[in-house]
Motif scaffolding. Structure first.
Motif, mmCIF file in Angstrom:
data_model
loop_
_atom_site.group_PDB
_atom_site.id
_atom_site.type_symbol
_atom_site.label_atom_id
_atom_site.label_comp_id
_atom_site.label_asym_id
_atom_site.label_seq_id
_atom_site.Cartn_x
_atom_site.Cartn_y
_atom_site.Cartn_z
ATOM 1 N N UNK A 58 0.847 -1.193 0.000
ATOM 2 C CA UNK A 58 0.000 0.000 0.000
ATOM 3 C C UNK A 58 0.884 1.245 0.000
ATOM 4 N N UNK A 59 1.297 1.695 -1.193
ATOM 5 C CA UNK A 59 2.230 2.815 -1.293
ATOM 6 C C UNK A 59 1.731 4.064 -0.563
ATOM 7 N N UNK A 60 2.665 4.721 0.158
ATOM 8 C CA UNK A 60 2.322 5.915 0.932
ATOM 9 C C UNK A 60 3.511 6.865 0.936
ATOM 10 N N UNK A 61 3.277 8.122 0.560
ATOM 11 C CA UNK A 61 4.358 9.124 0.546
ATOM 12 C C UNK A 61 4.896 9.331 1.958
ATOM 13 N N UNK A 62 4.010 9.393 2.926
ATOM 14 C CA UNK A 62 4.438 9.606 4.313
ATOM 15 C C UNK A 62 5.300 8.449 4.801
ATOM 16 N N UNK A 63 4.902 7.224 4.428
ATOM 17 C CA UNK A 63 5.657 6.060 4.863
ATOM 18 C C UNK A 63 7.013 5.999 4.171
ATOM 19 N N UNK A 64 7.066 6.408 2.899
ATOM 20 C CA UNK A 64 8.340 6.457 2.178
ATOM 21 C C UNK A 64 9.288 7.462 2.822
ATOM 22 N N UNK A 65 8.757 8.613 3.223
ATOM 23 C CA UNK A 65 9.576 9.621 3.902
ATOM 24 C C UNK A 65 10.135 9.063 5.213
ATOM 25 N N UNK A 66 9.278 8.339 5.932
ATOM 26 C CA UNK A 66 9.708 7.740 7.199
ATOM 27 C C UNK A 66 10.798 6.709 6.959
ATOM 28 N N UNK A 67 10.626 5.887 5.933
ATOM 29 C CA UNK A 67 11.631 4.875 5.605
ATOM 30 C C UNK A 67 12.962 5.537 5.256
ATOM 31 N N UNK A 68 12.910 6.588 4.461
ATOM 32 C CA UNK A 68 14.134 7.305 4.092
ATOM 33 C C UNK A 68 14.807 7.904 5.322
ATOM 34 N N UNK A 69 14.004 8.432 6.237
ATOM 35 C CA UNK A 69 14.559 9.015 7.468
ATOM 36 C C UNK A 69 15.265 7.949 8.302
ATOM 37 N N UNK A 70 14.675 6.768 8.387
ATOM 38 C CA UNK A 70 15.293 5.685 9.166
ATOM 39 C C UNK A 70 16.618 5.271 8.532
ATOM 40 N N UNK A 71 16.648 5.189 7.205
ATOM 41 C CA UNK A 71 17.908 4.895 6.514
ATOM 42 C C UNK A 71 18.957 5.960 6.857
ATOM 43 N N UNK A 72 18.584 7.229 6.728
ATOM 44 C CA UNK A 72 19.529 8.321 6.969
ATOM 45 C C UNK A 72 20.019 8.320 8.412
ATOM 46 N N UNK A 73 19.099 8.066 9.327
ATOM 47 C CA UNK A 73 19.454 8.063 10.747
ATOM 48 C C UNK A 73 20.384 6.906 11.097
ATOM 49 N N UNK A 74 20.387 5.884 10.233
ATOM 50 C CA UNK A 74 21.266 4.729 10.415
ATOM 51 C C UNK A 74 22.519 4.855 9.539
ATOM 52 N N UNK A 75 22.771 6.067 9.022
ATOM 53 C CA UNK A 75 23.931 6.354 8.161
ATOM 54 C C UNK A 75 23.920 5.560 6.857
#
Length: 235
Positions: A58-75
């Motif tokens: 179920x594609x979601x822009x908000x969820x994609x942003x959250x996923x990207x943030x988690x990646x970034x926060x994990x370097x």
């Protein structure tokens, strides 16, 4: 006979569609529960796995942003940018712009990172963004522009604000005002290399604010060495 076959065909199609819908819902519920559990356990890889499956189902822009943030926060900055892109998009959420800015800076893309930090600064300026802007502009040779951000930052930074540095094996924090005074000294030197004393005096102010500021100490040593270096005579 034809009517019977048609009725059976419709029934099969309806049953398949209902079964798929039910299976998809069950999968979404499963991965949502999995996501909640991984968050509870602090399992970053598990959270990424769950969000990736949820975005497929179920594609979601908000969820994609959250996923990207988690990646970034994990370097995992490349993965973060592969998730949401690197383009300058006016409609991006604050979270998406922040991820792009941080990840592009981490991947040594100062020009692209500056574009994203400028968007954030236009939306809600603050002293931390001013420092990021000044730092990137110095890297890009815009010393006059960097100095404007420094002056804003000095005027708006409070004594409790800290900024992290990573040039040592163990990261450390310094008072944000000290960080601004340090970068101001570097800008002064870049703008007038014949007036090293002014730059050193400014960096001394940074060290007065925070004596444990290792990077400022290294900068002072480098400038002092240049000042004391013998001038080569031209033949």
């Amino acid at each position: 006979m034809k009517k019977t076959v048609l009725i059976l065909l419709i029934a099969v199609l309806f049953s398949s569609s209902y079964g798929y819908s039910q299976t998809k819902t069950e999968l979404e519920n499963h991965y949502q529960a999995f996501y909640d559990q991984m968050r509870l356990q602090g399992d970053v890889d598990g959270v990424i796995n769950a969000l990736t499956h949820l975005n497929i189902l179920s594609p979601s822009k908000e969820r994609m942003d959250t996923l990207a943030y988690i990646y970034a926060n994990d370097n995992q900055h490349l993965q973060a940018l592969n998730t949401i892109g690197i383009e300058k998009v006016a409609a991006d959420s604050d979270l998406a712009v922040q991820v792009k800015a941080i990840s592009l800076k981490a991947l040594n893309q100062p020009k692209r990172a500056l574009e994203q930090f400028e968007i954030l600064n236009l939306r809600e300026p603050n002293a931390y963004l001013a420092y990021e802007l000044a730092d990137l502009k110095v890297q890009l040779g815009d010393n006059a522009g960097a100095m404007k951000n420094v002056e804003y930052g000095i005027a708006n930074a409070t004594d409790d604000m800290k900024y992290a540095f990573y040039e040592r094996q163990q990261p450390y924090e310094v008072v944000l005002k000290a960080a601004f005074m340090h970068i101001k000294g570097l800008i002064q030197y870049n703008m007038d290399k014949n007036n090293i004393d002014t730059a050193i005096a400014t960096i001394d102010q940074a060290l007065q604010i925070d004596p444990n500021f290792n990077l400022a100490s290294l900068s002072k040593q480098a400038l002092t060495s240049r000042k004391e270096a013998p001038v080569e005579k031209k033949e």
